[in-house]
Design a protein around this motif. Structure first.
Motif, PDB file in Angstrom:
ATOM      1  N   VAL A 235       3.655  22.676  -2.916  1.00 23.35           N
ATOM      2  CA  VAL A 235       3.388  21.635  -1.918  1.00 23.35           C
ATOM      3  C   VAL A 235       3.592  20.257  -2.542  1.00 23.35           C
ATOM      4  CG1 VAL A 235       1.630  20.679  -0.363  1.00 23.35           C
ATOM      5  CG2 VAL A 235       1.691  23.152  -0.811  1.00 23.35           C
ATOM      6  N   LEU A 236       4.235  19.380  -1.777  1.00 23.18           N
ATOM      7  CA  LEU A 236       4.382  17.979  -2.155  1.00 23.18           C
ATOM      8  C   LEU A 236       3.617  17.150  -1.134  1.00 23.18           C
ATOM      9  CD1 LEU A 236       5.614  15.660  -3.818  1.00 23.18           C
ATOM     10  CD2 LEU A 236       7.689  15.868  -2.401  1.00 23.18           C
ATOM     11  N   ASP A 237       2.612  16.418  -1.593  1.00 21.61           N
ATOM     12  CA  ASP A 237       1.755  15.598  -0.746  1.00 21.61           C
ATOM     13  C   ASP A 237       2.047  14.128  -1.063  1.00 21.61           C
ATOM     14  OD1 ASP A 237      -0.308  14.371   0.660  1.00 21.61           O
ATOM     15  OD2 ASP A 237      -1.847  15.795   0.017  1.00 21.61           O
ATOM     16  N   LEU A 238       2.915  13.512  -0.251  1.00 23.32           N
ATOM     17  CA  LEU A 238       3.312  12.118  -0.457  1.00 23.32           C
ATOM     18  C   LEU A 238       2.386  11.191   0.312  1.00 23.32           C
ATOM     19  CD1 LEU A 238       7.181  12.510  -0.074  1.00 23.32           C
ATOM     20  CD2 LEU A 238       5.899  12.215  -2.197  1.00 23.32           C
ATOM     21  N   TYR A 239       2.105  10.033  -0.273  1.00 22.87           N
ATOM     22  CA  TYR A 239       1.120   9.101   0.289  1.00 22.87           C
ATOM     23  C   TYR A 239      -0.193   9.880   0.435  1.00 22.87           C
ATOM     24  CZ  TYR A 239       5.582   7.045   1.942  1.00 22.87           C
ATOM     25  OH  TYR A 239       6.861   6.563   2.051  1.00 22.87           O
ATOM     26  N   SER A 240      -0.634  10.486  -0.640  1.00 23.72           N
ATOM     27  CA  SER A 240      -1.706  11.492  -0.639  1.00 23.72           C
ATOM     28  C   SER A 240      -3.058  11.004  -0.166  1.00 23.72           C
ATOM     29  CB  SER A 240      -1.890  12.057  -2.050  1.00 23.72           C
ATOM     30  OG  SER A 240      -0.700  12.596  -2.521  1.00 23.72           O
ATOM     31  N   GLY A 241      -3.342   9.728  -0.347  1.00 23.82           N
ATOM     32  CA  GLY A 241      -4.687   9.255  -0.023  1.00 23.82           C
ATOM     33  C   GLY A 241      -5.691   9.988  -0.889  1.00 23.82           C
ATOM     34  N   THR A 242      -6.710  10.553  -0.280  1.00 26.21           N
ATOM     35  CA  THR A 242      -7.745  11.260  -1.037  1.00 26.21           C
ATOM     36  C   THR A 242      -7.384  12.722  -1.289  1.00 26.21           C
ATOM     37  OG1 THR A 242      -8.952  11.690   0.994  1.00 26.21           O
ATOM     38  CG2 THR A 242      -9.574   9.722  -0.240  1.00 26.21           C
TER      39      THR A 242
END
Length: 190
Positions: A51-58
């Motif tokens: 998984v790639l979580d871009l602009y992940s935040g928290t």
């Protein structure tokens, strides 16, 4: 905020309360995962996915993936307050061995891929850019150009429903859902 399902279900998530970051609500996240698991149009198994979580935040989306059996998550975030919460969440949920955190702008991360310093293909990519950011469409095009997706993949994009984004030029939109102010797109590359 908490983890909705999986092996670390009900664990609390820390989040920042600044105006630049908006956490993905538990109810919206739960609906996203129900769609991923049960839609006839989407053939993705979260278990063993990259998984790639871009602009992940928290990190709520990526951490939910870990809880549900994903092999690993790459987080990319550059906001200092969100990073502090993300690091705290990764440590609190004991997910350090399944996560990689790039504390930088999404474009800098994509440049690293240009330099071949990090090479990985992903099954699930989640983008949650600031609502005013229109350059995220170029991010999607760069992901395609750099061939970052496995053959079987899904791209999820969280936007404000008032946003007038032209995603259809870059992605085959499979499903679209509206939850309050949020609009979620599920797509694949052509």
């Amino acid at each position: 905020m908490r983890i909705i399902g999986g092996k670390i279900r009900n664990k609390k998530l820390f989040f920042t309360e600044n105006v630049k970051t908006r956490p993905l609500k538990d109810s919206v996240r739960e609906n996203l995962f129900n769609i991923l698991n049960h839609s006839n149009n989407i053939d993705i198994d979260i278990q063993n996915s990259e998984v790639l979580d871009l602009y992940s935040g928290t990190g709520s989306f990526g951490l939910e993936c870990i809880s549900r059996g994903a092999s690993g998550v790459v987080f990319v975030e550059n906001d200092i307050d969100a990073l502090a919460s993300l690091k705290k969440n990764i440590k609190n949920l004991n997910c350090q061995n399944q996560t990689v955190l790039f504390a930088q702008d999404v474009w800098r991360f994509l440049d690293l891929l240009n330099l071949k310093l990090y090479k990985k293909k992903f099954n699930i990519i989640f983008l949650d850019p600031p609502y005013k950011d229109k350059k995220f469409i170029q991010v999607i095009e760069t992901i395609k150009k750099k061939d970052l997706c496995n053959k079987n993949h899904i791209i999820l994009i969280h936007r404000e429903k008032k946003s007038e984004d032209s995603l259809e030029k870059s992605l085959n939109i499979i499903e679209k859902r509206i939850y309050g102010r949020s609009e979620i797109f599920f797509g694949r590359f052509f």
